[in-house]
Write a protein that holds these residues in place. Structure first.
Motif, mmCIF file in Angstrom:
data_model
loop_
_atom_site.group_PDB
_atom_site.id
_atom_site.type_symbol
_atom_site.label_atom_id
_atom_site.label_comp_id
_atom_site.label_asym_id
_atom_site.label_seq_id
_atom_site.Cartn_x
_atom_site.Cartn_y
_atom_site.Cartn_z
ATOM 1 N N ARG A 82 -33.118 14.575 -6.006
ATOM 2 C CA ARG A 82 -32.037 15.059 -5.582
ATOM 3 C C ARG A 82 -31.500 16.286 -6.446
ATOM 4 O O ARG A 82 -31.654 16.308 -7.564
ATOM 5 C CB ARG A 82 -30.803 13.982 -5.565
ATOM 6 N N SER A 83 -31.198 17.196 -5.756
ATOM 7 C CA SER A 83 -30.890 18.535 -6.356
ATOM 8 C C SER A 83 -29.359 18.884 -5.751
ATOM 9 O O SER A 83 -29.233 18.790 -4.603
ATOM 10 C CB SER A 83 -31.537 19.571 -6.672
ATOM 11 N N TYR A 84 -28.521 19.464 -6.583
ATOM 12 C CA TYR A 84 -27.322 20.114 -6.101
ATOM 13 C C TYR A 84 -26.952 21.443 -6.358
ATOM 14 O O TYR A 84 -27.309 21.799 -7.522
ATOM 15 C CB TYR A 84 -26.092 19.195 -6.406
ATOM 16 N N GLY A 85 -26.425 22.323 -5.634
ATOM 17 C CA GLY A 85 -26.018 23.590 -6.014
ATOM 18 C C GLY A 85 -24.324 23.697 -6.404
ATOM 19 O O GLY A 85 -23.877 24.892 -6.835
ATOM 20 N N SER A 86 -23.872 22.543 -7.048
ATOM 21 C CA SER A 86 -22.601 22.782 -7.715
ATOM 22 C C SER A 86 -22.701 21.332 -8.797
ATOM 23 O O SER A 86 -23.364 20.397 -8.545
ATOM 24 C CB SER A 86 -21.719 22.715 -6.880
ATOM 25 N N TYR A 87 -21.978 21.445 -9.606
ATOM 26 C CA TYR A 87 -21.630 20.436 -10.739
ATOM 27 C C TYR A 87 -20.945 19.455 -9.993
ATOM 28 O O TYR A 87 -21.077 18.330 -10.177
ATOM 29 C CB TYR A 87 -21.086 21.000 -11.958
ATOM 30 N N ALA A 88 -19.860 19.613 -9.164
ATOM 31 C CA ALA A 88 -18.922 18.990 -8.443
ATOM 32 C C ALA A 88 -19.822 17.586 -7.742
ATOM 33 O O ALA A 88 -19.502 16.766 -7.559
ATOM 34 C CB ALA A 88 -17.726 19.408 -7.609
ATOM 35 N N GLU A 89 -20.807 18.166 -6.922
ATOM 36 C CA GLU A 89 -21.561 17.415 -5.978
ATOM 37 C C GLU A 89 -22.645 16.407 -6.985
ATOM 38 O O GLU A 89 -22.755 15.369 -6.593
ATOM 39 C CB GLU A 89 -22.650 18.355 -5.221
ATOM 40 N N LEU A 90 -23.136 16.901 -8.103
ATOM 41 C CA LEU A 90 -23.924 16.125 -9.020
ATOM 42 C C LEU A 90 -22.883 14.985 -9.421
ATOM 43 O O LEU A 90 -23.392 13.837 -9.351
ATOM 44 C CB LEU A 90 -24.307 17.174 -10.218
ATOM 45 N N VAL A 91 -21.651 15.332 -10.133
ATOM 46 C CA VAL A 91 -20.744 14.319 -10.426
ATOM 47 C C VAL A 91 -20.527 13.107 -9.573
ATOM 48 O O VAL A 91 -19.909 12.084 -9.991
ATOM 49 C CB VAL A 91 -19.968 14.694 -11.576
ATOM 50 N N ALA A 92 -20.474 13.640 -8.297
ATOM 51 C CA ALA A 92 -19.864 12.724 -7.188
ATOM 52 C C ALA A 92 -21.233 11.921 -6.713
ATOM 53 O O ALA A 92 -20.920 10.896 -5.969
ATOM 54 C CB ALA A 92 -19.224 13.636 -6.016
ATOM 55 N N ASP A 93 -22.388 12.069 -7.276
ATOM 56 C CA ASP A 93 -23.429 11.247 -6.784
ATOM 57 C C ASP A 93 -23.340 10.011 -7.384
ATOM 58 O O ASP A 93 -23.142 9.644 -8.419
ATOM 59 C CB ASP A 93 -24.676 11.832 -7.383
ATOM 60 N N PRO A 94 -23.055 8.681 -6.467
ATOM 61 C CA PRO A 94 -22.721 7.553 -6.618
ATOM 62 C C PRO A 94 -24.088 6.717 -7.459
ATOM 63 O O PRO A 94 -23.944 5.871 -8.476
ATOM 64 C CB PRO A 94 -22.635 6.576 -5.637
ATOM 65 N N ASP A 95 -25.219 7.299 -7.525
ATOM 66 C CA ASP A 95 -26.364 6.670 -8.136
ATOM 67 C C ASP A 95 -26.891 7.471 -9.422
ATOM 68 O O ASP A 95 -28.191 7.690 -9.403
ATOM 69 C CB ASP A 95 -27.468 6.507 -7.083
ATOM 70 N N ILE A 96 -26.212 7.460 -10.269
ATOM 71 C CA ILE A 96 -26.229 8.236 -11.369
ATOM 72 C C ILE A 96 -25.662 7.260 -12.594
ATOM 73 O O ILE A 96 -24.434 6.936 -12.631
ATOM 74 C CB ILE A 96 -25.834 9.526 -11.628
ATOM 75 N N ASP A 97 -26.376 6.864 -13.614
ATOM 76 C CA ASP A 97 -25.715 6.169 -14.694
ATOM 77 C C ASP A 97 -25.331 6.951 -15.747
ATOM 78 O O ASP A 97 -24.317 6.696 -16.585
ATOM 79 C CB ASP A 97 -26.998 5.248 -15.207
ATOM 80 N N VAL A 98 -25.874 8.142 -16.029
ATOM 81 C CA VAL A 98 -25.305 9.009 -17.180
ATOM 82 C C VAL A 98 -25.856 10.254 -16.828
ATOM 83 O O VAL A 98 -26.795 10.621 -16.147
ATOM 84 C CB VAL A 98 -25.986 8.661 -18.467
ATOM 85 N N VAL A 99 -24.586 11.334 -17.376
ATOM 86 C CA VAL A 99 -25.107 12.704 -17.025
ATOM 87 C C VAL A 99 -25.006 13.531 -18.321
ATOM 88 O O VAL A 99 -24.451 13.427 -19.226
ATOM 89 C CB VAL A 99 -23.672 13.222 -16.390
#
Ligand SMILES: NC(=O)c1ccc[n+]([C@@H]2O[C@H](COP(=O)([O-])OP(=O)(O)OC[C@H]3O[C@@H](n4cnc5c(N)ncnc54)[C@H](OP(=O)(O)O)[C@@H]3O)[C@@H](O)[C@H]2O)c1
Length: 328
Positions: A53-70
């Protein structure tokens, strides 16, 4: 938590392109998403590291529920904002060095992480280097006697470019934060917080520090000499001196492949093979902490991160470099 630690990468610049593939190559870890201000740039890095998955904004990335650490890989002028954005979305963070621009910003990020009980660590990968840890143990064991001094330098030529992160004050430009944070941390690992700090330096035309040299003093007579420069290269070494010997860290103090230990007339060289870029130990430590439910790494205590920035704030003020965010 999934079997593999699922990483998101925030920012798709130079270091993200170095550390991202290392995360993907470290067993038990995978990159599942990349967020950048530009979708094409995010997608290019996602493709490189095999992230679905890739996102064109940081807000979308941090809203991704399937991430353990950024992994926050933006320039340090943006770390405070991006760390808080990610923590407030409920995600643990690994923040590139320098953690933030100043101690005030660092205290705010650390307070947010602790209040939310979310893992948070500065990407000071030197702390996880097995040979640096061994050097610490040797120094603490008394094998080189009582510690007298530390000498450390990290210098590298960066062509003057007012837009480059090293010279652009708005992006947190300056050699103390960019390069000096390594020899500063190195000296701290052996001697701890200094009782006095005296700094000289040279400013670039943008007002950022192009070179800086610190002299640390301790009430008991110990001292450290720490320097960094963007004007030219150096061997990137460090020396810990004691009453009975010394430890010299081989080239590239932050990822040293060897250390030399001198005890009286005996000299021993300890070596390690640096695999890949050398970031694997840092990645493994983040994964270990997350699996163990630890919100801070004992190898990179957040109180140290804040205190080291307090010393760098003082050094930066002594050479006359101020960031707008220093005012609060
Ligand atoms: N650990 C190490 O050995 C090491 C080595 C080099 C650098 N670093 C650290 O890593 C961080 C990034 O350095 P870098 O060399 O990767 O820098 P870079 O190539 O300039 O990339 C920085 C990224 O920051 C993002 N960004 C977001 N807001 C920004 C803004 N207002 N101005 C500029 N950039 C912005 C951009 O991401 P988008 O893609 O979203 O636009 C850009 O790609 C710095 O804190 C640096 O100290 C660490």
């Amino acid at each position: 938590m999934a079997d593999s630690i699922r990483w998101g990468i925030l920012g798709a610049g130079g270091i993200a392109h170095t550390v991202g593939p290392e995360i993907a190559a470290t067993p038990g870890n995978q990159v599942v998403a990349v967020g950048a201000r530009d979708l094409d740039r995010a997608t290019a890095l996602a493709t490189k590291v095999g992230a679905p998955r890739s996102y064109g904004s940081y807000a979308e990335l941090v809203a991704d529920p399937d991430i353990d650490v950024v992994y926050i890989a933006t320039t340090h002028g943006q770390h405070h904002e991006h760390a808080l954005l990610t923590l407030r979305a409920g995600k643990p963070i690994l923040v590139e060095k320098a953690f933030t621009l100043n101690a005030r910003e660092a205290r705010e990020v650390v307070a947010e992480a602790r209040q939310r009980r979310l893992f948070c660590m500065e990407g000071m990968w030197m702390r996880m280097n097995p040979l640096i840890r061994e050097a610490q143990q040797i120094a603490a064991s008394g094998r080189i006697g009582d510690l007298v001094s530390v000498h450390a330098d990290l210098s590298r030529r960066f062509e003057f470019d007012p837009t480059h992160r090293l010279y652009n004050l708005a992006a947190g430009g300056g050699t103390l934060l960019d390069l000096g944070v390594y020899p500063t941390t190195f000296a701290w690992l052996f001697l701890g917080r200094p009782d006095s700090v005296h700094t000289t330096g040279a400013l670039a035309p943008t007002g950022s520090d192009a070179s800086a040299a610190m002299q640390w003093g301790y009430h008991d007579g110990r001292f450290a000499q720490i320097s960094c420069s963007a004007l030219g290269p150096s061997p990137l070494t460090g020396v810990v001196a004691g009453t009975e010997g010394w430890i010299s860290i081989g080239e590239r103090v932050h990822r040293a492949p060897y250390i030399t230990v001198r005890e009286g007339d005996d000299e021993q060289v300890l070596r390690q093979t640096v695999t890949g870029t050398g970031f694997d130990h840092e990645i493994a430590e983040v994964a270990r902490c997350l699996r163990a439910g630890e919100i801070e790494s004992p190898l990179a205590p957040l109180d140290d991160t804040v205190a080291i920035l307090e010393v760098l704030d003082e050094a930066r003020a002594q050479v006359g470099v101020h960031y707008p965010s220093d005012q609060g």
